[in-house]
Design a protein around this motif. Structure first.
Motif, PDB file in Angstrom:
ATOM      1  N   CYS A  68       0.848  -1.189   0.000  1.00 54.06           N
ATOM      2  CA  CYS A  68       0.000   0.000   0.000  1.00 54.06           C
ATOM      3  C   CYS A  68       0.885   1.241   0.000  1.00 54.06           C
ATOM      4  O   CYS A  68       1.601   1.499   0.975  1.00 54.06           O
ATOM      5  CB  CYS A  68      -0.914   0.016   1.225  1.00 54.06           C
ATOM      6  N   ASP A  69       0.831   1.994  -1.072  1.00 55.31           N
ATOM      7  CA  ASP A  69       1.730   3.138  -1.233  1.00 55.31           C
ATOM      8  C   ASP A  69       1.566   4.195  -0.153  1.00 55.31           C
ATOM      9  O   ASP A  69       2.502   4.920   0.155  1.00 55.31           O
ATOM     10  CB  ASP A  69       1.496   3.799  -2.598  1.00 55.31           C
ATOM     11  N   ASN A  70       0.360   4.315   0.386  1.00 53.12           N
ATOM     12  CA  ASN A  70       0.127   5.391   1.358  1.00 53.12           C
ATOM     13  C   ASN A  70       0.605   5.023   2.758  1.00 53.12           C
ATOM     14  O   ASN A  70       0.725   5.886   3.614  1.00 53.12           O
ATOM     15  CB  ASN A  70      -1.357   5.754   1.390  1.00 53.12           C
TER      16      ASN A  70
ATOM     17  N   GLY B 259       5.211   4.320  -1.155  1.00 51.65           N
ATOM     18  CA  GLY B 259       5.095   4.937  -2.466  1.00 51.65           C
ATOM     19  C   GLY B 259       6.325   5.740  -2.858  1.00 51.65           C
ATOM     20  O   GLY B 259       6.555   5.998  -4.046  1.00 51.65           O
ATOM     21  N   SER B 260       7.133   6.131  -1.879  1.00 56.62           N
ATOM     22  CA  SER B 260       8.299   6.953  -2.199  1.00 56.62           C
ATOM     23  C   SER B 260       9.554   6.108  -2.417  1.00 56.62           C
ATOM     24  O   SER B 260      10.629   6.651  -2.619  1.00 56.62           O
ATOM     25  CB  SER B 260       8.536   7.965  -1.077  1.00 56.62           C
ATOM     26  N   LEU B 261       9.419   4.784  -2.372  1.00 52.46           N
ATOM     27  CA  LEU B 261      10.611   3.930  -2.493  1.00 52.46           C
ATOM     28  C   LEU B 261      10.880   3.556  -3.949  1.00 52.46           C
ATOM     29  O   LEU B 261       9.991   3.576  -4.788  1.00 52.46           O
ATOM     30  CB  LEU B 261      10.410   2.647  -1.685  1.00 52.46           C
TER      31      LEU B 261
ATOM     32  N   ALA C 113      -5.989   2.393  -0.496  1.00 49.38           N
ATOM     33  CA  ALA C 113      -4.833   2.518  -1.388  1.00 49.38           C
ATOM     34  C   ALA C 113      -4.707   1.313  -2.307  1.00 49.38           C
ATOM     35  O   ALA C 113      -4.400   1.467  -3.487  1.00 49.38           O
ATOM     36  CB  ALA C 113      -3.550   2.673  -0.573  1.00 49.38           C
ATOM     37  N   ASN C 114      -4.927   0.120  -1.788  1.00 47.98           N
ATOM     38  CA  ASN C 114      -4.699  -1.083  -2.580  1.00 47.98           C
ATOM     39  C   ASN C 114      -5.504  -2.223  -1.964  1.00 47.98           C
ATOM     40  O   ASN C 114      -5.015  -2.961  -1.115  1.00 47.98           O
ATOM     41  CB  ASN C 114      -3.198  -1.408  -2.587  1.00 47.98           C
TER      42      ASN C 114
ATOM     43  N   ARG D 144       4.196  13.106  -5.408  1.00 46.60           N
ATOM     44  CA  ARG D 144       4.519  11.834  -4.773  1.00 46.60           C
ATOM     45  C   ARG D 144       4.938  10.786  -5.772  1.00 46.60           C
ATOM     46  O   ARG D 144       5.866  10.047  -5.544  1.00 46.60           O
ATOM     47  CB  ARG D 144       3.306  11.320  -4.004  1.00 46.60           C
ATOM     48  N   THR D 145       4.219  10.722  -6.892  1.00 43.15           N
ATOM     49  CA  THR D 145       4.503   9.618  -7.800  1.00 43.15           C
ATOM     50  C   THR D 145       5.809   9.829  -8.552  1.00 43.15           C
ATOM     51  O   THR D 145       6.455   8.882  -8.937  1.00 43.15           O
ATOM     52  CB  THR D 145       3.356   9.423  -8.809  1.00 43.15           C
TER      53      THR D 145
END
Ligand code: ADP
Ligand code: MG
Lengths: 277, 434
Positions: free
Chosen positions: A107-109, A157-159, B310-311, B431-432
């Motif tokens: 989950c990116d968040n 998400g920042s990786l 989110a997923n 962010r992306t």
């Protein structure tokens, strides 16, 4: 190889020499499609088994039967020598089988700690125990020598791709996994990140964990695997120690299902339990 | 837990770990950065730039709006007007909070305006003539009904896999029908008047001056203490914690906000009679924000809502029950909307059959989004609804003060909303690409 995790009651049968996971005559059909035909495979602890095959060969289907997503149509799965049935991802999880899916399922968040503990949060007084989770997560990453992440509290998400893969693997290892299955772990990665992930895979095996890696990249396979298993149109056409193969032979097996060249292929049923190195 | 640090002899090079006494620090080299004030600020700036701007845009917007309105009308920042604004804002805030449960999941509820009015109407009918029922019974019934409506939407969305947008759009239309039917059926014309003083006091009653101080000081001590203890326990565990200065600054900020609130609200704002003290509505809203934030941040349930938003597939594979968690979010949206409806009805002193539930829900969604919640799921906090709701109340109130009517009010709110979603979209891009 040193088996690191201690105090495991289920460890006894493995000591007698039976491979951690044994597949016997596994078949799986989707309607008319025979995705797997009578697959026999041994997966020993402390070794990296590379599962290779062309697109549609049945690699994903095979690991999905191991990780509890599909039940096989017929055949037997033995775990530490004992027949088991794995009917759900939860049951696979309980046995100690962890799957790192190709899409990683992160989950990116959420941050690294939150992702590593998703679904298995540590609670104290019914509330999330963030400190304990963070400490354990850091310890696991350190044990795996995952050194590139800046903070375990940064959102996933920042990786980078390699870091994400590391988090997904660490997440699997942290749950005391005895078998880690990875579907195309390096497919989306650049050169240095691939090296990072291959390193990580080797370290898992060094810790006594059995690893199954699906990969299309033969140079990765030869870099990391101890054993090779080749699927061709749903059949396991060959398997054995990686030293029995070279790239040419592997390519032939993958593309034609047979090796015409020199060497006596252990065609069909592979080998018997205990035939390790 | 498993395999506690036993470096095997064959451990590959990775010098950092091999010679490090404390492999802990290796996993995260950020700690050094963030234990000093400068490092903390740098880490914070970096976060801002990568799109994690937090509540900064909305706070900035609020300050700009305040400056504009104050220059146009000197009463804007008067104690009386600020208190009034907070009471007006309470409805937007609570309805915005109702949306946050679902926005986090990537869902939406377009029916909260009418559903909240329906809950209030049911309570109003129950406490009205001919046989008034006690408030302690009637209010929970109203909230249970709105919670049940949420459960209904949730079941339709989860079981039948219908989009929440459409299900609750039907709820918006049907809800207006039910509201009219309820109000007209009461036989008191187009409105149900509320005579129960305790109910009306939800928004018109105030804490006594002393009680205001006591409650605020107690709250500051408790929450300041919690902030302090949490940071200290992180430092003790060897985890990265904010520098002590930052911890103390947070506590001082909290105390200052508390004192400011008491000073403003305790000023006499009455003209003919004395009118002073912190409105109950403000206390209720703050308590609600604290409680719901706690549920989102500190419980498994809250964690799962963010994960699902989110997923969902990742959450499912991790063993998270998608159905139950989503259903509870829908129920909580209904319950929170019910509470918002009570505040709304108390402020107006009645429930009428021409409540504009459509505008109310748009304000609710706008409040959450202006505050910083994302319409795309996975991000949103209760405090976003609090700040966004105050922004909307500020526009509503300030426009009224400078004599601009609904036309301008809607247009300005629209601009603010656009600005907010632009910030959201830019943040996502930040962010992306990072
Ligand atoms: N859920 C499914 N339903 C029907 N057929 C499937 C399903 N999953 C896989 N298959 C079929 O099984 C065969 C093996 O697929 P797969 O295991 O995904 O191959 P690989 O991972 O080796 O590329 C293919 O012919 C594929 O079309
Ligand atoms: Mg595949």
């Amino acid at each position: 190889m040193t088996v690191v995790a201690e105090g495991r009651p289920g460890g006894a049968p493995a000591a007698e020499g039976a491979p951690l996971l044994q597949l016997r005559g596994i078949s799986k059909s989707f309607g008319a499609v025979q995705a797997l035909v009578h697959v026999d495979l041994d997966v020993p602890a402390g070794q990296v088994t590379a599962l290779v095959g062309d697109n549609g060969a049945g690699k994903s289907t095979l690991i999905k039967t191991i990780s509890g997503i599909w039940a096989p149509t017929s055949g037997e799965i033995r775990w530490c020598g004992e027949p088991v049935s794995i009917r759900s991802p939860r049951e696979a999880d309980d046995l100690g089988i962890a799957t790192v899916y190709q899409d990683l399922a992160l989950c990116d968040n959420l941050d690294i700690v939150q992702n590593m503990y998703l679904g298995h949060e540590i609670l104290s007084k019914r509330l999330l125990d963030e400190n304990r989770m963070e400490l354990t997560a850091k310890q696991t990453l350190a044990d795996l020598s995952v050194t590139t992440v800046q903070s375990v509290r940064q959102p996933v998400g920042s990786l980078s791709g390699g870091q994400r893969q590391s988090v997904a693997v660490a997440r699997a290892v942290m749950r005391d996994a005895k078998l880690v299955i990875m579907d195309e772990p390096t497919a989306a990665l650049g050169v240095s990140q691939t090296a990072q992930v291959l390193d990580l895979i080797k370290r898992l095996a060094e810790r006594g964990i059995a690893v199954i890696v699906i990969s299309h990249n033969l140079s990765d396979v030869f870099a990391v695997a101890d054993r090779l298993a080749v699927l061709y149109l749903g059949r396991l056409v060959d398997s054995g120690p990686i030293t029995d193969y070279d790239t040419q032979r592997a390519v032939e097996l993958i593309t034609t299902g047979a090796a015409n060249g020199n060497g006596a292929p252990t065609n069909g049923r592979g080998h018997h339990p205990g035939t390790g190195e | 837990m498993a395999s506690v640090d036993t470096p095997t002899p064959s451990e590959p090079v990775t010098g950092a770990v091999a010679d490090g006494e404390v492999p802990l620090e290796v996993a995260a080299s950020a700690p050094v950065l963030a234990t000093t004030l400068g490092g903390y600020l740098r880490a914070w700036l970096k976060r801002m730039r990568s799109g994690e701007s937090g509540v900064l845009p909305v706070v900035g917007g609020l300050i700009i709006l305040t400056v504009i309105f104050q220059t146009q009308s000197s009463v804007f920042l008067s104690a009386g007007n600020i208190t009034n604004l907070l009471i007006q804002g309470s409805t937007f805030v609570v309805l915005g909070m109702a949306e946050v449960w679902l926005l986090v999941l990537g869902e939406i509820d377009l029916s909260v305006g009418y559903v909240s009015a329906i809950g209030a109407a049911i309570t109003a009918i129950m406490i009205g003539p001919p046989h008034p029922l006690p408030l302690w019974f009637a209010m929970p019934v109203g909230v249970v009904v709105t919670g049940a409506v949420g459960a209904l939407w949730g079941t339709l969305v989860i079981r039948l896999r219908l989009p929440s947008f459409v299900v609750t759009l039907a709820g918006l239309l049907g809800g207006e029908g039910v509201l009219i039917w309820l109000v007209n059926g009461n036989g008191t014309g187009g409105t149900i008047r509320i005579e129960n003083n305790v109910f009306l006091d939800l928004t018109s009653g105030n804490l006594s001056l002393a009680a205001g101080w006591i409650v605020t000081i107690a709250a500051v001590v408790v929450f300041g203490g919690l902030i302090f203890l949490r940071d200290r326990s992180r430092r003790r565990s060897g985890l990265v914690a904010a520098p002590l200065v930052v911890t103390l600054a947070k506590i001082v900020g909290l105390a200052a906000a508390g004192v400011a609130l008491v000073l403003v609200c305790n000023t006499n704002r009455g003209e003919l009679v004395t009118l002073q003290g912190i409105p109950y509505a403000v206390v209720i809203v703050i308590a609600l924000v604290v409680l719901t934030s706690f549920m989102l941040d500190r419980t498994r349930f809250g964690r799962y809502l963010y994960a699902i938003g989110a997923n969902a597939e990742a959450a499912r594979r991790s063993g998270v029950s998608l159905g139950w968690n989503r259903l509870w979010a829908f129920v909580l949206t209904g319950v929170t909307a019910g509470i918002g409806g009570m505040l709304y009805a108390a402020r107006l002193g009645s429930v009428s059959n021409n409540v504009d539930g459509g505008t109310l829900v748009l304000y609710a969604v706008a409040a959450a989004v202006i505050g910083g919640a994302s319409l795309f799921g996975g991000r949103g906090k209760m405090v976003h609804a609090l700040l966004g709701g105050i922004v909307i109340a500020t526009i509503y109130n300030g426009m009224g003060l400078i004599g601009l009517a609904a036309d301008y009010q809607y247009m300005i709110t629209a601009l603010v909303l656009l600005a907010a979603v632009t910030v959201d979209a830019l943040a996502r891009r930040g962010r992306t690409t990072s």
